[in-house]
Write a protein that holds these residues in place. Sequence first.
Motif, PDB file in Angstrom:
ATOM      1  N   UNK A  99     -46.707 -41.349 -55.349  1.00 55.71           N
ATOM      2  CA  UNK A  99     -45.473 -40.892 -54.729  1.00 55.71           C
ATOM      3  C   UNK A  99     -45.727 -39.542 -54.079  1.00 55.71           C
ATOM      4  N   UNK A 100     -44.832 -39.160 -53.176  1.00 54.85           N
ATOM      5  CA  UNK A 100     -45.006 -37.919 -52.419  1.00 54.85           C
ATOM      6  C   UNK A 100     -43.687 -37.162 -52.372  1.00 54.85           C
ATOM      7  N   UNK A 101     -43.748 -35.854 -52.614  1.00 54.27           N
ATOM      8  CA  UNK A 101     -42.614 -34.970 -52.361  1.00 54.27           C
ATOM      9  C   UNK A 101     -42.941 -34.186 -51.101  1.00 54.27           C
ATOM     10  N   UNK A 102     -42.072 -34.297 -50.098  1.00 57.60           N
ATOM     11  CA  UNK A 102     -42.310 -33.673 -48.798  1.00 57.60           C
ATOM     12  C   UNK A 102     -41.231 -32.619 -48.574  1.00 57.60           C
ATOM     13  N   UNK A 103     -41.639 -31.344 -48.620  1.00 55.71           N
ATOM     14  CA  UNK A 103     -40.708 -30.213 -48.655  1.00 55.71           C
ATOM     15  C   UNK A 103     -40.804 -29.411 -47.363  1.00 55.71           C
TER      16      UNK A 103
END
Length: 281
Positions: free
Chosen positions: A84-88
């Motif tokens: 999964x990826x958190x894109x901030x």
Amino acid sequence: MSRHVAIVTDSTAYLPPETMERHGISAVPLTVVLGDQALEDGTEISARSLAVALQKRRPVTTSRPSPEVFAAAYRAAAEAGAAGIVSLHISAEMSGTYDAALLAAKEAPVPVRVVDTGMVAMALGFCALASAETVEAGGNLDEAVAAAEKRAAGTSAYFYVDTLDYLRRGGRIGAAQALLGSALAVKPLLQLDGGRIELLEKVRTASKAIARLEEIVVERAGSGRVDIAVHHLAAPERAERLAERLCERVPGLVDLHVSEVGAVIGAHTGPGLLGAVVSPR
């Protein structure tokens, strides 16, 4: 191959390269258009080159990354083992970067949570660090997002600029506010409010404005554990002096970062910028 949560941000976070490498954070570059040249923020144009161009009144604009650039970053993270990826990203009120990331996330090979932090510069960087540290401690995708959102909610950013003209040209502050500042010959203090740069106070001289900036940061930091970043553009002496004073005056200071902003933010603030980000732990 280990499965983990990857953290992606953009080049306006201004995280030190060694910090990004240590925490496995990647950044997608925004674009600076200097004359007829499109250059990647942070790699193809330096802050110093930008400052010279602005002083010569060369036309400078900025643009968001394309969805395709984000798609490539998400594929690379998945291929490296991310589940999964958190894109901030920089405030959606200031840039279309968030929207481009949302478009790319729809086609990503793994779940991507795109977050409009409402922040910029190390105010965004601290959010990325909070997410990365949560993942390192065993946190999942939702917990990494929550950590960034919590950090953003508590973080404040303040800026001194020599003139509001660059912000007016880039549409980041209203023309009426910019004209008022020029007419009164005042030095503006700005703050990040609701994802936008807003006029906070008007002070008569540069020295008084910078002293007032220091007072605001000390008051906001209080006595709890806090991280602070000091930013500048073509004003290293100002930044070092402010950093030294904050080290002396903020009892709960944990980490202090001092850095020159990149070309994307510098294009809208102009040389002489002095900024401070206060981010409670």
